[in-house]
Design an enzyme around this catalytic site. Sequence first.
Site, PDB file in Angstrom:
ATOM      1  N   ASP A 140      -6.800  -1.992   7.815  1.00  0.00           N
ATOM      2  CA  ASP A 140      -6.034  -0.754   7.667  1.00  0.00           C
ATOM      3  C   ASP A 140      -6.510   0.318   8.661  1.00  0.00           C
ATOM      4  O   ASP A 140      -7.106   1.322   8.289  1.00  0.00           O
ATOM      5  CB  ASP A 140      -6.159  -0.252   6.213  1.00  0.00           C
ATOM      6  CG  ASP A 140      -5.006   0.673   5.822  1.00  0.00           C
ATOM      7  OD1 ASP A 140      -4.116   0.888   6.649  1.00  0.00           O
ATOM      8  OD2 ASP A 140      -5.014   1.183   4.690  1.00  0.00           O
TER       9      ASP A 140
ATOM     10  N   ASP B 293     -10.218   6.231   7.740  1.00  0.00           N
ATOM     11  CA  ASP B 293      -9.574   6.062   6.429  1.00  0.00           C
ATOM     12  C   ASP B 293     -10.386   5.077   5.586  1.00  0.00           C
ATOM     13  O   ASP B 293      -9.834   4.257   4.851  1.00  0.00           O
ATOM     14  CB  ASP B 293      -8.129   5.577   6.604  1.00  0.00           C
ATOM     15  CG  ASP B 293      -7.317   5.626   5.301  1.00  0.00           C
ATOM     16  OD1 ASP B 293      -7.663   6.430   4.407  1.00  0.00           O
ATOM     17  OD2 ASP B 293      -6.342   4.863   5.178  1.00  0.00           O
TER      18      ASP B 293
ATOM     19  N   GLU C  91     -10.362  -6.903  -2.259  1.00  0.00           N
ATOM     20  CA  GLU C  91     -10.755  -5.534  -1.942  1.00  0.00           C
ATOM     21  C   GLU C  91     -12.067  -5.208  -2.645  1.00  0.00           C
ATOM     22  O   GLU C  91     -12.247  -5.577  -3.803  1.00  0.00           O
ATOM     23  CB  GLU C  91      -9.701  -4.556  -2.478  1.00  0.00           C
ATOM     24  CG  GLU C  91      -8.515  -4.364  -1.593  1.00  0.00           C
ATOM     25  CD  GLU C  91      -7.479  -3.447  -2.250  1.00  0.00           C
ATOM     26  OE1 GLU C  91      -7.871  -2.546  -3.012  1.00  0.00           O
ATOM     27  OE2 GLU C  91      -6.279  -3.665  -2.013  1.00  0.00           O
TER      28      GLU C  91
ATOM     29  N   GLY D  71       0.847  -1.195   0.000  1.00  0.00           N
ATOM     30  CA  GLY D  71       0.000   0.000   0.000  1.00  0.00           C
ATOM     31  C   GLY D  71       0.877   1.237   0.000  1.00  0.00           C
ATOM     32  O   GLY D  71       2.091   1.142  -0.141  1.00  0.00           O
ATOM     33  N   LYS D  72       0.246   2.382   0.158  1.00  0.00           N
ATOM     34  CA  LYS D  72       1.005   3.624   0.255  1.00  0.00           C
ATOM     35  C   LYS D  72       1.832   3.623   1.527  1.00  0.00           C
ATOM     36  O   LYS D  72       2.917   4.155   1.559  1.00  0.00           O
ATOM     37  CB  LYS D  72       0.051   4.829   0.312  1.00  0.00           C
ATOM     38  CG  LYS D  72      -0.626   5.154  -1.003  1.00  0.00           C
ATOM     39  CD  LYS D  72      -1.390   6.480  -0.910  1.00  0.00           C
ATOM     40  CE  LYS D  72      -2.402   6.522   0.239  1.00  0.00           C
ATOM     41  NZ  LYS D  72      -3.509   5.539   0.150  1.00  0.00           N
ATOM     42  N   GLU D  73       1.273   3.029   2.549  1.00  0.00           N
ATOM     43  CA  GLU D  73       1.901   3.168   3.858  1.00  0.00           C
ATOM     44  C   GLU D  73       2.156   1.854   4.562  1.00  0.00           C
ATOM     45  O   GLU D  73       2.329   1.808   5.771  1.00  0.00           O
ATOM     46  CB  GLU D  73       1.022   4.069   4.722  1.00  0.00           C
ATOM     47  CG  GLU D  73       1.007   5.464   4.172  1.00  0.00           C
ATOM     48  CD  GLU D  73       0.035   6.362   4.889  1.00  0.00           C
ATOM     49  OE1 GLU D  73      -0.761   5.860   5.684  1.00  0.00           O
ATOM     50  OE2 GLU D  73       0.085   7.566   4.645  1.00  0.00           O
ATOM     51  N   GLY D  74       2.173   0.782   3.784  1.00  0.00           N
ATOM     52  CA  GLY D  74       2.462  -0.482   4.425  1.00  0.00           C
ATOM     53  C   GLY D  74       2.818  -1.554   3.419  1.00  0.00           C
ATOM     54  O   GLY D  74       2.314  -1.544   2.295  1.00  0.00           O
TER      55      GLY D  74
ATOM     56  N   LYS E  14      -4.666 -13.704   8.393  1.00  0.00           N
ATOM     57  CA  LYS E  14      -4.799 -13.389   6.980  1.00  0.00           C
ATOM     58  C   LYS E  14      -6.274 -13.508   6.630  1.00  0.00           C
ATOM     59  O   LYS E  14      -6.924 -14.479   7.032  1.00  0.00           O
ATOM     60  CB  LYS E  14      -3.985 -14.424   6.203  1.00  0.00           C
ATOM     61  CG  LYS E  14      -3.826 -14.129   4.765  1.00  0.00           C
ATOM     62  CD  LYS E  14      -3.056 -15.260   4.092  1.00  0.00           C
ATOM     63  CE  LYS E  14      -3.482 -15.326   2.656  1.00  0.00           C
ATOM     64  NZ  LYS E  14      -3.254 -16.628   2.055  1.00  0.00           N
TER      65      LYS E  14
HETATM   66  N1  ATP Z   1      -4.550  -9.391   7.114  1.00  0.00           N
HETATM   67  C1  ATP Z   1      -4.419  -9.395   5.773  1.00  0.00           C
HETATM   68  N2  ATP Z   1      -4.676 -10.521   5.062  1.00  0.00           N
HETATM   69  C2  ATP Z   1      -4.540 -10.530   3.715  1.00  0.00           C
HETATM   70  N3  ATP Z   1      -4.178  -9.467   2.970  1.00  0.00           N
HETATM   71  C3  ATP Z   1      -3.914  -8.318   3.618  1.00  0.00           C
HETATM   72  C4  ATP Z   1      -4.015  -8.222   5.047  1.00  0.00           C
HETATM   73  N4  ATP Z   1      -3.728  -6.954   5.399  1.00  0.00           N
HETATM   74  C5  ATP Z   1      -3.437  -6.297   4.257  1.00  0.00           C
HETATM   75  N5  ATP Z   1      -3.536  -7.092   3.174  1.00  0.00           N
HETATM   76  C6  ATP Z   1      -3.290  -6.715   1.777  1.00  0.00           C
HETATM   77  O1  ATP Z   1      -2.304  -5.704   1.730  1.00  0.00           O
HETATM   78  C7  ATP Z   1      -2.837  -4.490   1.156  1.00  0.00           C
HETATM   79  C8  ATP Z   1      -2.319  -3.272   1.909  1.00  0.00           C
HETATM   80  O2  ATP Z   1      -2.782  -3.334   3.252  1.00  0.00           O
HETATM   81  P1  ATP Z   1      -3.260  -2.033   4.039  1.00  0.00           P
HETATM   82  O3  ATP Z   1      -4.399  -1.403   3.333  1.00  0.00           O
HETATM   83  O4  ATP Z   1      -3.461  -2.428   5.449  1.00  0.00           O
HETATM   84  O5  ATP Z   1      -1.951  -1.172   3.923  1.00  0.00           O
HETATM   85  P2  ATP Z   1      -1.710   0.353   3.587  1.00  0.00           P
HETATM   86  O6  ATP Z   1      -0.390   0.433   2.965  1.00  0.00           O
HETATM   87  O7  ATP Z   1      -1.902   1.101   4.830  1.00  0.00           O
HETATM   88  O8  ATP Z   1      -2.782   0.775   2.554  1.00  0.00           O
HETATM   89  P3  ATP Z   1      -3.078   2.231   1.994  1.00  0.00           P
HETATM   90  O9  ATP Z   1      -2.452   2.257   0.655  1.00  0.00           O
HETATM   91  O10 ATP Z   1      -4.579   2.187   1.959  1.00  0.00           O
HETATM   92  O11 ATP Z   1      -2.531   3.242   2.961  1.00  0.00           O
HETATM   93  C9  ATP Z   1      -4.339  -4.648   1.256  1.00  0.00           C
HETATM   94  O12 ATP Z   1      -5.005  -3.954   0.253  1.00  0.00           O
HETATM   95  C10 ATP Z   1      -4.545  -6.144   1.141  1.00  0.00           C
HETATM   96  O13 ATP Z   1      -4.599  -6.531  -0.203  1.00  0.00           O
HETATM   97 MG    MG Z   2      -5.100   0.307   2.682  1.00  0.00          MG
END
Ligand code: ATP
Ligand code: MG
Length: 304
Positions: free
Chosen positions: A242, A225, A191, A103-106, A186
Amino acid sequence: MVRNVAGDMAELAPEDFYLLSGVEQGMRFSEWVRRDKLPDYADLTREEVEFRIDRCLDRELIQRKTIQYEGYQLTFEGYDALALRTFSERETIDGVGSPLGFGKEGDVYEVQSFKPLALKYHREGYTNFREVNREREYTADRDHVSWLYTARKAAEREYEAMESLYPDVSVPRPVDHNRHAIVMDKFDGVELARATLEPEQAVGVLDLVFRELATTYDLGWVHADMSEHNVAVAESGITIFDWPQAVPVDHENAREFLERDVANLLRYFARKYPHEVSRDADTDAIAAAIADGPFETIRAFDPS
Ligand SMILES: Nc1ncnc2c1ncn2[C@@H]1O[C@H](COP(=O)(O)OP(=O)(O)OP(=O)(O)O)[C@@H](O)[C@H]1O
Ligand SMILES: [Mg+2]
């Protein structure tokens, strides 16, 4: 993008981790840690520090900068390695598998344990730390905030929210957290943004999401969010994930954030399922129903 350090773990010795945690400790006081302080922080001899610095620099677990003095800083890879080592010492996880999403932040990876889990490394502060800091209450009152602090606080907030919501709200079960990383169940599904719902399912799914937000509010939180990117849909139901931006309901902007969450969802559903979800739905009324109940009025978005 941050490299996956899982493959380096077997090559690293305990002394490499002493050095990394020494650098981490020093970063509490300054952005770049003086080389001559490292023997103390890391509890290693000078010679050992020399040797470990080279190994960690080679693997890009730390970086060096010479200003008035020679300083060192962890990289996100180095911080990841420290968190991974902690999870493995606690036997939370046995190994890291393939990416589940960036993601953008993870960065999220599948990890092995007694069953497949998910590991999320927070990356707040990696690129746009200014913007992130402005938005987040827990960093708003600090002048100098390192990425390390910002990412750790985000992980702590996400874990705290998930712990207080699980299992009443459909969030991934939180398993463990350390530094800027969290381990959770998991989830299945895709999405919302990538799911194609049958038209007659759309209203039901939106209703489910709002119900989860109402329970979330009852338990004291606003997601803040919400979007089609942070909801997963599967045969078995939905998962809301998230949570690092979650705020307690007594936060001064909680109501505004809730209205924004509701508006984001309504906008998305009305665009994708225009015959099922009304464009003119009353965001404020729905937010009020979520916050104050009764819950039935939530059907206000349903044109039928
Ligand atoms: N517990 C989980 N089980 C399976 N897939 C996951 C899980 N958590 C996250 N993901 C996958 O990883 C992606 C990124 O997770 P998340 O949205 O928590 O991170 P983010 O970087 O904060 O996102 P954003 O871009 O919205 O800030 C999700 O869209 C999903 O596809
Ligand atoms: Mg996200």
